[in-house]
Design an enzyme around this catalytic site. Structure first.
Site, PDB file in Angstrom:
ATOM      1  N   GLY A 137       0.815  -1.142  -0.101  1.00 43.29           N
ATOM      2  CA  GLY A 137       0.091  -0.153  -0.136  1.00 43.29           C
ATOM      3  C   GLY A 137       0.697   1.396  -0.012  1.00 43.29           C
ATOM      4  N   GLU A 140       4.418  -6.475   1.529  1.00 39.74           N
ATOM      5  CA  GLU A 140       3.831  -6.788   0.191  1.00 39.74           C
ATOM      6  C   GLU A 140       3.636  -5.694  -0.478  1.00 39.74           C
ATOM      7  OE1 GLU A 140      -0.200  -8.222   1.487  1.00 39.74           O
ATOM      8  OE2 GLU A 140       0.369 -10.055   2.070  1.00 39.74           O
ATOM      9  N   PRO A 141       4.829  -4.676  -0.915  1.00 45.23           N
ATOM     10  CA  PRO A 141       4.841  -3.700  -1.757  1.00 45.23           C
ATOM     11  C   PRO A 141       4.383  -4.180  -3.233  1.00 45.23           C
ATOM     12  CG  PRO A 141       6.909  -4.377  -1.416  1.00 45.23           C
ATOM     13  CD  PRO A 141       6.199  -5.137  -0.389  1.00 45.23           C
ATOM     14  N   GLY A 142       3.680  -3.322  -3.897  1.00 46.36           N
ATOM     15  CA  GLY A 142       3.436  -3.482  -5.282  1.00 46.36           C
ATOM     16  C   GLY A 142       3.846  -2.351  -5.998  1.00 46.36           C
ATOM     17  N   ARG A 157      -5.951   3.414 -15.393  1.00 44.33           N
ATOM     18  CA  ARG A 157      -5.924   4.232 -14.058  1.00 44.33           C
ATOM     19  C   ARG A 157      -6.748   5.581 -14.040  1.00 44.33           C
ATOM     20  NH1 ARG A 157      -2.450   5.538 -11.516  1.00 44.33           N
ATOM     21  NH2 ARG A 157      -3.084   5.077  -9.663  1.00 44.33           N
ATOM     22  N   TYR A 200      -9.858   5.513 -11.606  1.00 46.08           N
ATOM     23  CA  TYR A 200      -9.371   6.330 -10.520  1.00 46.08           C
ATOM     24  C   TYR A 200      -9.083   7.757 -10.412  1.00 46.08           C
ATOM     25  CZ  TYR A 200      -7.691   1.418  -9.660  1.00 46.08           C
ATOM     26  OH  TYR A 200      -7.473   0.163  -9.528  1.00 46.08           O
ATOM     27  N   CYS A 208     -14.422   4.142 -27.858  1.00 45.66           N
ATOM     28  CA  CYS A 208     -15.595   4.717 -27.912  1.00 45.66           C
ATOM     29  C   CYS A 208     -16.191   4.796 -26.396  1.00 45.66           C
ATOM     30  CB  CYS A 208     -16.714   3.925 -28.616  1.00 45.66           C
ATOM     31  SG  CYS A 208     -15.837   3.858 -30.459  1.00 45.66           S
ATOM     32  N   GLU A 209     -15.514   5.678 -25.357  1.00 45.35           N
ATOM     33  CA  GLU A 209     -16.131   6.017 -24.010  1.00 45.35           C
ATOM     34  C   GLU A 209     -15.514   7.250 -23.889  1.00 45.35           C
ATOM     35  OE1 GLU A 209     -17.557   3.967 -21.986  1.00 45.35           O
ATOM     36  OE2 GLU A 209     -17.679   2.054 -22.803  1.00 45.35           O
TER      37      GLU A 209
END
Ligand SMILES: *Cc1c(COP(=O)(O)O)cnc(C)c1O
Length: 423
Positions: free
Chosen positions: A246, A283-285, A322, A326, A352-353
């Site tokens: 996180g 647990e770093p991502g 992303r 977000y 097409c969005e």
């Protein structure tokens, strides 16, 4: 000399944006766009930074595979000593293929583990299961018994700690689907300890993603420690604490010192665990892989609608979701530096969005069709969140290593896309 931009492996050399020593203009010309480019040295540097911050205590870094599950990157990390945090049987298969010895340093999280995934992980002798409900613990027991493989587990507790981040990536409140209420965890451990096939090994917590303040990590770890003390009183020998992942990065051009960020993070975790004989799992991502990567895209068209200018690129939300998902900010730079005036534009994809954008009202030097842009900090939750929406083949990926750049995933073709379909 390459002048790195902030904490990134990207910078201009002779007015051309480079990834370490590799010219992004040349990579785009050779491999086409959209193209993901990663720096191996940056990735390994971030891992070393993390290792160093926790060097004082026994620990294992379990890189969160979902951030970027490229086999080549997993192999790099695995060979450098990293363990892994997986959330599916598919990710387990990736670890087995990328670096088999790392299975013993692999932890398995997720709220919906299936029998075939549990069986595979038991047989692979992973380090432990991060169990997210009492019913999952029963399922784990029911598989460990016939296979005659006792299962090491941690309960993923929900510490009810609020961490300021985007609501979609916050996980540490009881309103979320993740984890077990910390108040009932003790009783579950006591019941589980009676089974020959369940080995209470650790307690785990993960409060969300892209968290920049480190106080919430301290608060969450402190609550976990309280539980571990109670469990030890109950005679349950907890040996591991998993502090989750996180830790966030800086996506804008504001100054960012990653070593200071990880030092502050380590301090907040370590002051909570001090004096206890525990093996720490981390647990770093994002922190390891986000800034190692950029997405290269070619400008297809520059279109004016009223007083707005749209720069339309060949990458779309299916290649990097992303911003759409977000409202995430990514810095965007021209691969060839120009001295033209900067003007506010919207950088948008061809999908097409209306949500298909990379930046809105962003000051960008004048661009024309054919120019290549680099979308920075796309190494985490970029390629792993791609899709084939609009029947668009996924991008290729290139890894820049000291020995040179190489393709680590070829561009998808329409044949790849249509292969599974039956008319
Ligand atoms: C996603 C996830 C991580 C990694 O989060 P980052 O923000 O990328 O560091 C770690 N642990 C668990 C359980 C996760 O779900």
């Amino acid at each position: 000399m390459l002048k790195p931009l902030n904490a990134r492996p990207f910078g201009y050399k002779n007015r051309t944006l480079c990834c370490d020593d590799a010219s992004l203009a040349e990579l785009a010309a050779e491999h086409g766009t959209p193209l993901y480019v990663y720096s191996s040295e940056h990735l390994l540097g971030r891992l070393a930074m993390f290792e160093q911050a926790f060097a004082a205590v026994p620990h294992t870094i379990c890189y969160a595979v979902k951030a970027n599950s490229s086999l080549a990157l997993l192999r790099l990390l695995g060979k450098a000593g990293s363990g892994f945090d997986i959330v599916s049987g598919g990710e387990l298969t990736r670890i087995a293929k990328a670096h088999k010895p790392a299975l013993r340093k692999t932890v398995f999280a997720g709220v919906g583990k299936q029998v075939f995934e549990i069986d595979a992980a038991l047989q692979a002798d992973i380090l432990l299961f991060n169990v997210e409900s009492e019913s999952e613990l029963e399922l784990l027991e029911s598989r460990a018994r016939p296979l005659d493989i006792p299962a090491r587990f941690s309960l993923r507790v929900n510490p009810d700690v609020f961490a300021e981040t985007h609501p979609y990536i916050s996980t540490g409140l009881s309103a979320h689907k993740f984890g077990i209420d910390i108040k009932v965890a003790r009783a579950i451990y006591r019941r589980a300890a009676k089974s020959k096939y369940l080995i209470p090994t650790g307690v785990s917590v993960h409060i969300g993603s892209q968290i920049r303040a480190t106080d919430p990590f301290h608060a969450a770890t402190a609550r976990v420690i309280e539980l571990i003390r109670q469990l030890r009183k109950d005679g349950i020998a907890i040996t591991h604490i998993d502090a989750g992942g996180g830790l966030g990065i800086e996506y804008t051009d504001k100054a960012f010192d990653p070593a200071a960020a990880v030092a502050s993070y380590a301090k907040s975790v370590l002051t909570a665990t001090e004096g206890l004989d525990l093996h720490l799992l981390l647990e770093p991502g994002r922190f390891l892989v986000a800034q190692a990567g950029a997405l290269l895209t070619t400008v297809l068209n520059v279109k004016k609608n009223g007083n707005k200018t749209f720069v339309i690129t060949d990458a779309g939300m299916n290649d990097l979701i992303r911003p759409a998902l977000y409202q995430a900010h990514h810095e965007i730079l021209p691969v060839k530096q120009t001295s033209g005036a900067r003007k506010p534009v919207d950088v948008v994809g061809p999908v097409c969005e209306s949500g298909d954008f990379f930046a809105r009202d962003r000051e960008l030097a004048t661009t024309k069709p054919g120019d290549v842009l680099a979308i920075l900090d796309a190494g985490a939750y970029g390629m792993t969140l791609t899709s084939n929406y609009n029947s668009r083949p996924r991008p290729a990926e290139v890894l820049v290593e000291p020995e040179g750049a190489r393709v680590i995933r070829r561009r998808e073709t329409m044949k790849d896309l249509l292969g599974p379909e039956i008319v």
